[in-house]
Design a protein around this motif. Structure first.
Motif, short mmCIF file in Angstrom:
data_model
loop_
_atom_site.label_atom_id
_atom_site.label_comp_id
_atom_site.label_asym_id
_atom_site.label_seq_id
_atom_site.Cartn_x
_atom_site.Cartn_y
_atom_site.Cartn_z
N THR A 114 57.94 -0.13 -34.81
CA THR A 114 58.61 -0.77 -33.66
C THR A 114 57.55 -1.30 -32.69
O THR A 114 57.62 -2.45 -32.23
CB THR A 114 59.51 0.27 -32.95
N SER A 174 62.24 14.53 -24.87
CA SER A 174 60.82 14.51 -25.16
C SER A 174 60.45 15.27 -26.43
O SER A 174 59.54 16.08 -26.43
CB SER A 174 60.05 15.13 -23.97
N ALA A 205 60.80 8.09 -16.64
CA ALA A 205 61.33 9.24 -17.40
C ALA A 205 61.82 10.28 -16.40
O ALA A 205 61.52 10.19 -15.20
CB ALA A 205 60.23 9.84 -18.27
N ALA A 244 62.93 -2.82 -36.16
CA ALA A 244 61.83 -2.37 -37.03
C ALA A 244 62.11 -2.70 -38.50
O ALA A 244 61.17 -2.92 -39.26
CB ALA A 244 61.62 -0.87 -36.85
N TRP A 299 60.21 1.78 -19.92
CA TRP A 299 61.41 2.50 -19.46
C TRP A 299 61.83 3.42 -20.59
O TRP A 299 62.19 2.96 -21.67
CB TRP A 299 62.54 1.50 -19.11
N1 LIG Z 1 65.40 -1.66 -32.83
C1 LIG Z 1 64.54 -0.81 -33.36
O1 LIG Z 1 63.77 -1.16 -34.25
C2 LIG Z 1 64.49 0.60 -32.86
C3 LIG Z 1 63.43 1.43 -33.22
C4 LIG Z 1 63.36 2.72 -32.69
C5 LIG Z 1 64.35 3.15 -31.82
N2 LIG Z 1 65.39 2.31 -31.53
C6 LIG Z 1 66.43 2.72 -30.56
O2 LIG Z 1 65.73 3.01 -29.36
C7 LIG Z 1 66.35 4.09 -28.68
C8 LIG Z 1 65.33 5.19 -28.46
O3 LIG Z 1 64.90 5.74 -29.68
P1 LIG Z 1 63.92 7.00 -29.69
O4 LIG Z 1 63.92 7.59 -31.04
O5 LIG Z 1 62.63 6.62 -29.08
O6 LIG Z 1 64.74 7.91 -28.69
P2 LIG Z 1 64.73 9.47 -28.39
O7 LIG Z 1 63.37 10.02 -28.58
O8 LIG Z 1 65.86 10.12 -29.09
O9 LIG Z 1 65.09 9.39 -26.82
C9 LIG Z 1 65.31 10.56 -26.10
C10 LIG Z 1 64.76 10.37 -24.71
O10 LIG Z 1 65.52 9.34 -24.06
C11 LIG Z 1 65.32 9.52 -22.67
N3 LIG Z 1 66.37 8.82 -21.90
C12 LIG Z 1 67.70 8.92 -22.08
N4 LIG Z 1 68.35 8.11 -21.18
C13 LIG Z 1 67.39 7.50 -20.45
C14 LIG Z 1 67.40 6.56 -19.37
N5 LIG Z 1 68.56 6.09 -18.89
N6 LIG Z 1 66.22 6.14 -18.87
C15 LIG Z 1 65.05 6.61 -19.34
N7 LIG Z 1 64.96 7.50 -20.35
C16 LIG Z 1 66.12 7.95 -20.89
C17 LIG Z 1 65.36 11.01 -22.47
O11 LIG Z 1 64.46 11.18 -21.44
P3 LIG Z 1 64.39 12.37 -20.37
O12 LIG Z 1 64.49 13.64 -21.18
O13 LIG Z 1 63.06 12.15 -19.73
O14 LIG Z 1 65.55 12.22 -19.45
C18 LIG Z 1 64.86 11.58 -23.83
O15 LIG Z 1 63.56 12.16 -23.75
C19 LIG Z 1 67.55 4.50 -29.55
O16 LIG Z 1 68.68 3.79 -29.09
C20 LIG Z 1 67.16 3.99 -30.93
O17 LIG Z 1 68.28 3.76 -31.76
C21 LIG Z 1 65.48 1.06 -32.03
#
Ligand SMILES: NC(=O)c1ccc[n+]([C@@H]2O[C@H](COP(=O)([O-])OP(=O)(O)OC[C@H]3O[C@@H](n4cnc5c(N)ncnc54)[C@H](OP(=O)(O)O)[C@@H]3O)[C@@H](O)[C@H]2O)c1
Length: 381
Positions: free
Chosen positions: A154, A370, A205, A292, A180
Motif C-alpha cells: 500500500t 496499535s 492517533a 494494494a 491520519w
Molecule cells: N486500499 C488498500 O489497498 C488498503 C490497504 C490496507 C488497508 N486498507 C484499509 O485501510 C484501513 C486501515 O487498515 P489497517 O490495517 O492499517 O488498520 P488497523 O491497523 O486495523 O487500524 C486500527 C487503528 O485505527 C485507528 N483509528 C480508528 N479510527 C480512527 C480515526 N477516526 N482516526 C484515526 N485513527 C483511527 C485506531 O487508532 P487508535 O487506537 O489510536 O484510536 C487503531 O489503532 C482499513 O479500512 C483497511 O481496510 C486499504
C-alpha cells in the motif's frame, strides 16, 4: 521437499471461515515462488471480503499477509537467481480473490510474486510458544515478518507512485506529511518510511498511542478525539502540509484530511469516496486512492465497487504501480533487514487458523488498537 497435493486452508463459507484439510495447493506462475507459510496476519480487508463481498468470495482462501520459506520456484525466478529454495521471505498475496480462489495466506502454501516480497537477510525464528504479546521490534521472526506485506505494498503505491517520494533525494525542508491514523498497521509503517525519506510528519492517533508513535519518529502528534484536531494540524503545518495520507479512510477522516492539508496538496485514501460528499471540496487538492491489489499491474476483480473498472468489471491497474513497488521494495528490503524499520506490536493467537473467526470479530468491532493479530499455521489443530 516433496510437495503434498492438498493443504489445510481457511476458506470463506457463508459468513465465516471454515478450515478445509483437502484444499488444493495453489499452482504458481513462472514468475512466482511457492512459499510454505509459517505465520500469517489479519487485515481489515479479510473480514471485509466476507461482509461486503456480496457472496462473491465464497470458496476463496482468505488472507493476504504471509511469512514463510520458499519451497519451489517458477522458471523465470530461478533464472534470475535473486531467490533460492529455503529462503525466508514475507509479503502479500491477493487473498479472498475472485480470480485465484486457492491462493490465500491463511493456508499452508501461497503462490507469491517476488515483486512484493522481502527476502530476510538472516534466517527468521519463530516466537516461543506461550509468548503471546510481542512489542514493536526489528523483523527477526516469521510472526513479525507476517505483519508487513499489505502495509508495504500500500505504501509503495501511495508514496512512490502518488506522492512521488524519491528516496534517493531529500524532501523540501518545509514540507509536511500528515498521516491520519498513525497507530494503524499502515500508519505505523508509513511513519517509519516517511522518516527514512526525511519529511516532517504530523501524526493523528489516540493520545494513548502517542508515546509509541513518537518513538517511531513522529514530529508532531494530534489526538483525533480533540474537537479542534484539524485546527491544531493546520497550525503545526504552517501552510506546508503538501501530503495527506488517510490510512483510516472513513467518511469523517476523508473530510478531515481534505480540510487539514495546505494549498495544492496531494491526499491519498485507502477506500474510494465521492469528492462531492466533501463539505469544503477544494479543486486545488489532488485526491488519489490506493488499492494494494493493483500492485501487480493487472486489472483485478474486487467484490466491491471501484472507481474505474474495465469491460469485465475489474478494477483498473496502471504500469506505474509495479514500477513503484520495484523501487519501494528495494528501499524497504534494506531498511527492514538493517532493523531501521520495525514491525508493529503483535498478538499471536493460540489456535492458529482456528482463531481467525474470533480475530475477524475483534477487527470488525474496532477492538484492536496499535497492533496486529497473527497466527502460526502449525498451531492449527
Ligand atoms: N486500499 C488498500 O489497498 C488498503 C490497504 C490496507 C488497508 N486498507 C484499509 O485501510 C484501513 C486501515 O487498515 P489497517 O490495517 O492499517 O488498520 P488497523 O491497523 O486495523 O487500524 C486500527 C487503528 O485505527 C485507528 N483509528 C480508528 N479510527 C480512527 C480515526 N477516526 N482516526 C484515526 N485513527 C483511527 C485506531 O487508532 P487508535 O487506537 O489510536 O484510536 C487503531 O489503532 C482499513 O479500512 C483497511 O481496510 C486499504
Amino acid at each position: 521437499m516433496s510437495l503434498p497435493s492438498y493443504q489445510k486452508a481457511a476458506v470463506i463459507e457463508g459468513t465465516e471461515l471454515v478450515i478445509k484439510k483437502n484444499a488444493f495447493i495453489p499452482s504458481f506462475e513462472k514468475n512466482e515462488v511457492l512459499v510454505k507459510v509459517i505465520a500469517a496476519s489479519v487485515n481489515p480487508t479479510d473480514w471485509k471480503h466476507i461482509d461486503y463481498g456480496s457472496g462473491k468470495t465464497q470458496g476463496s482462501v482468505s488472507g493476504c499477509d504471509y511469512a514463510g520459506i520458499i519451497v519451489s520456484m517458477g522458471e523465470e525466478v530461478e533464472a534470475k537467481g535473486d531467490l533460492n529454495l529455503g529462503d525466508h521471505v514475507y509479503g502479500v498475496v491477493h487473498g479472498s480473490s475472485l480470480e485465484r480462489r486457492n491462493n490465500g495466506a491463511f493456508a499452508e502454501f501461497v503462490a507469491a510474486s517476488p515483486l512484493v516480497l522481502i527476502k530476510a537477510a538472516k534466517p527468521l525464528k519463530t516466537i516461543a510458544k506461550g509468548q503471546e504479546n510481542i512489542p514493536s521490534g526489528p523483523v527477526e521472526t516469521f510472526e513479525g515478518a507476517s505483519t508487513l506485506g499489505v502495509a508495504l505494498t500500500t505504501i509503495a503505491i501511495t508514496f512512490s507512485y502518488y506522492f512521488k517520494f524519491d528516496f534517493s533525494k531529500k524532501p523540501l525542508e518545509d514540507d509536511f506529511l500528515l498521516i491520519w491514523g498513525g497507530s494503524s498497521s499502515v500508519g505505523q509503517i508509513a511513519l517509519q518510511f516517511a522518516k527514512i525519506y526525511g519529511i516532517k510528519v504530523i501524526v493523528v492517533a489516540s493520545a494513548k498511542n502517542h508515546h509509541h508513535l513518537k518513538s517511531l519518529g513522529a514530529d508532531h502528534l494530534v489526538d483525533y478525539h480533540d474537537a479542534d484536531a484539524v485546527e491544531q494540524i493546520k497550525a503545526l503545518g504552517k501552510n506546508h502540509i503538501k501530503f495527506g495520507f488517510d490510512t483510516i479512510s472513513l467518511p469523517q477522516t476523508n473530510q478531515k484530511v481534505h480540510s487539514a492539508v495546505s494549498e495544492n496538496a496531494t491526499t491519498n485514501s485507502l477506500l474510494p469516496f465521492n469528492p462531492k460528499d466533501l463539505e469544503d471540496y477544494r479543486s486545488d487538492v489532488d485526491i488519489t486512492v490506493t488499492l494494494a491489489y493493483l500492485a501487480w499491474g493487472k486489472n483485478t476483480k474486487v467484490p466491491f465497487p471501484w472507481m474505474e473498472t474495465d469491460e469485465n468489471g475489474a478494477a483498473v491497474s496502471n504500469p506505474g504501480f509495479p514500477e513503484a513497488c520495484k523501487t519501494f521494495f528495494k528501499v524497504a528490503s534494506k531498511a527492514l533487514n538493517e532493523g531501521s524499520v520495525k514491525h508493529i506490536p503483535i498478538t499471536v493467537l493460540p489456535k492458529g487458523l482456528n482463531s481467525l473467526n474470533e480475530a475477524f470479530d475483534l477487527l470488525r468491532h474496532d477492538k484492536i488498537s496499535s497492533g496486529k493479530l497473527t497466527v502460526r499455521i502449525e498451531d492449527s489443530a
